[in-house]
Scaffold this motif. Sequence first.
Motif, PDB file in Angstrom:
ATOM      1  N   LYS A 159      96.516  59.495  71.681  1.00 32.68           N
ATOM      2  CA  LYS A 159      95.088  59.198  71.436  1.00 32.68           C
ATOM      3  C   LYS A 159      94.636  60.193  70.231  1.00 32.68           C
ATOM      4  N   GLU A 162      95.261  58.352  67.144  1.00 35.56           N
ATOM      5  CA  GLU A 162      94.371  57.394  67.132  1.00 35.56           C
ATOM      6  C   GLU A 162      93.142  58.043  66.470  1.00 35.56           C
ATOM      7  N   ASP A 166      91.112  57.319  62.930  1.00 35.75           N
ATOM      8  CA  ASP A 166      89.808  57.019  62.877  1.00 35.75           C
ATOM      9  C   ASP A 166      89.051  57.713  62.016  1.00 35.75           C
ATOM     10  N   PRO A 324      80.670  57.658  63.267  1.00 38.83           N
ATOM     11  CA  PRO A 324      79.920  57.469  64.445  1.00 38.83           C
ATOM     12  C   PRO A 324      80.888  56.966  65.796  1.00 38.83           C
ATOM     13  N   SER A 325      81.840  56.295  65.385  1.00 38.75           N
ATOM     14  CA  SER A 325      83.016  56.040  66.600  1.00 38.75           C
ATOM     15  C   SER A 325      83.451  57.208  67.247  1.00 38.75           C
TER      16      SER A 325
END
Lengths: 335, 578
Positions: A159, A162, A166, A324-325
């Motif tokens: 993660k 990830e 991002d 924003p994610s």
Amino acid sequence: MPCFLRQAARLTRREIIALGAIVTVPHSVHAQQKATPVIGYLGSESPEPYGSRLAAFAEGLAEAGYVDGRNVAIDFRWAEGQYSRLPALAMDLADRQVTVMVAPGGAEVALAARSATKTIPIVFELGGDPVALGLVASLSRPGGNLTGVTSLSVEVSLKRLEFMSDLFPAARTFAVAVNPTSPTSGSQSRNLLATASSLGLELRVFNASSEPELDAMFAAVSQTQLAGLVFTSDPYFAYRSRRLAELAIRYNVPAITQARDFPNAGGLMSYGGDFRQSHRHTGIYAGRIIKGEKPSDLPVQRVTKVELFINLKAAGQLGLTMPPSLLSSADVVIE
Amino acid sequence: MTQSPSAPRSSLFAKYFIALFAAVVVPLLVAGGSEAWFGHHDQRARLNDLLEAEARSAAAKIQDFLDGIRDQLAWTVQLPWSDGADERRRLDATRLLRQVPAVVSLTLIDASGRERLFVSRIGLNKIEGGTDHSASPAFKGVRPGAAWYGPVTFHAGSEPFLTIAVAGTRTAVGVAVAEVNLKLIWDVISAIRVGRTGEAFVLDQPGRLVAHPDISLVLRADQTAIRPLQALRARITTRNGQATEGRDIGGHMVLAAMAPIPSVDWSVVVKQPVTEALEPIYTALWRTGALLIGGAGFAAALAYWLTQRMIEPIRLLEDGVARIGAGQFDHRIDIATGDEFERLATRFNEMAGDLAVSQERSERIGRLKRFLAPQVAELVDRSGDDSVLDGRRIEVVVVFGDLRGFTAFSARAEPEIVMSFLSEYYDALDRVVIDHGATLTHFSGDGMMVLINAPVSRPDPALCAINLARDMQKTVQFLLRDRQALDHRLGFGVGLAMGPATVGRIGSEGRLEYTAIGTVVNLASRLCASAGNAEVLVDMVAAEAVDGRAPLVELDAHVLKGFDQPVRVFAVGEAAAG
């Protein structure tokens, strides 16, 4: 003793009283030792980086009804960062016949404790799969003299990659920091490589298991213009969060580690299990074992809480804008 | 009367004590016992109600936990899907993960069953993954605008998970499927406290432990370990959901109630240790018991006191009666209770007084009988009045009789003969005196003094006295005639005189005599002394009083000692003639 008493029968009254004093004093000391349970605490580092974890442990212990110095004694053994010393320290604790051995802070510590005793109950705390490490038969039924708490830190290594991806959607290559001495380094590396390929990314793996290597790694990442540095989960890194944050700032490297200490100290991001919860549960389990529960009856607890920390100040210094994610996923955003 | 009656078989004290004690204690016991019994029942029913309410409240909390997740999921299925990737939905999904810690991963599926978005805390997120979920139970099971709950599964055989699917109101908006880690119910279940130490747990339909304050029990996923909990639920089910008693895992007796969560078919069971749950009942019972014991003690003390009060006068009466019976007539029973006992005591005291008076009188009369003629004594006895013996001045006739030559006889004869003669002499004279209703006042050796007209008055005392004197002479002479052969020179003389004299009792209490004092006594005595054998001398007053109805012969006037003038003397004719 009966022979001794027979002799005493011939002594004068005053001598008997004196003898009684001599006999009872060591006896009461012995009784006190027997009454107060001793926790053998095996630490991979020194007390200072363990501070907040020790506090969480004491909190858990208190929940189970034990307070150090009052109704329980804690015998500490510190490896001072030299993980090779752990087995010897564990043996030392085992020789002292402690009531329960607490082995927090990673697989190395747990494995060292397991090698030292097959009878003394051991409570471990680590961020990996204890079944895969061979510590327990299953999470629900540990089976032997070990039980403990795991966090999801190791599972969520991917993660971290990830999140980094991002942050840098355009970047194709990331740096990964691995401690080759860690028992979980192999599985984590494999997971990360698989993730990278599924995301269409490339990884450059840096091995670091010493201070100079850490320094060299940051320098290399900064020079090779890799988008970001992803740390695998490892206590060695976790306990050096402050040092890593310093290096990240110095070398201007966006990095993500497992421990919240890293963004708290000026690093960019962290994603990993809540070590305060895991250490608190370790304390609770130690207390329950002292109370008489068998480790084989206590299932391994997984601390399922994983938390994302983002340091916006660090992002600003690095000239990054957080998408924003990421911000919406963050549990704590440090302004 | 001297022997005290034997001890009674059963004492009045015990009877009264038992009666009074029972009178207080029996109602107390009945009232206390029924109060305890009904109170226990009411409390027990209230306790069950309370526990059932706790169960419903606990179930509502668990339901809230699930509803909270469902409501959050409902937000993600409001807008229909477009063809391309939806960045806004991704933000919503990540925000949901942050908002609802229990949700481990969230899958958004469009109307055709295709996976459009997958976000996870642990695994990699997937956008437009495209996996076909159309055959999955969640997708098939969920109804538009409703939620679907999957069975509880245990990840790695330890952590309980639940799949929750929520469909939008229109099929076009698709379905949100969330994996929920039920471990997080722990926060809810551990916060539920029933009483002081009671707690709640959750079982799913097949009887697996979903939530328990001891999380390790859930994580063990051990069916045998939680069998007591399943048994507890089974017991409640057989009792139609009513609270019941049973044993928990530790083997302790607990009171348990259950409430269902219909949407997931779970049962929330709350349990409380019986000792704790029934503590107020036991406290009340102990209190009642203590009050009963205290009341009984008080009743006993009261009964003892009352009985004592009642028995005390009876004892006093018994004692008093015993004393009075033993002749202690001056004893008085002292009771001042102001009731019938006091009246009874007064009666006894009066009786004792009467007895004393009557005894004194009978003693006095007994003494009087010694010197009164039996008729007189009888009279006094009958009238119960001895005032006739009181001192007064009255006209009496005094008769003296005396033996002649007795001194010489007593010196010569053997004492036995003397005494037997005297005995015969007095017996004979006594009979004569009694026959004439006279009063023998005095014996002295061979002499005697007899009074007539005192204390009992007689008509014509002078004639009566002369007849008496003649009979006395006759009797004694007859007696002496028998003795003549023995050459006893014995004789008998009688003198009588009439006149006023003071008569009455004289002497001390022990030696009381009835006698007469006056010249007439002296005169009679002198006349007797001067009378020869077989002679009866009468003074002038008596002679005049007879007035010829008896043969009297006047003799020469006698000069008597103590009398200045010669006294006129009469002799009874027969004697003179003889």
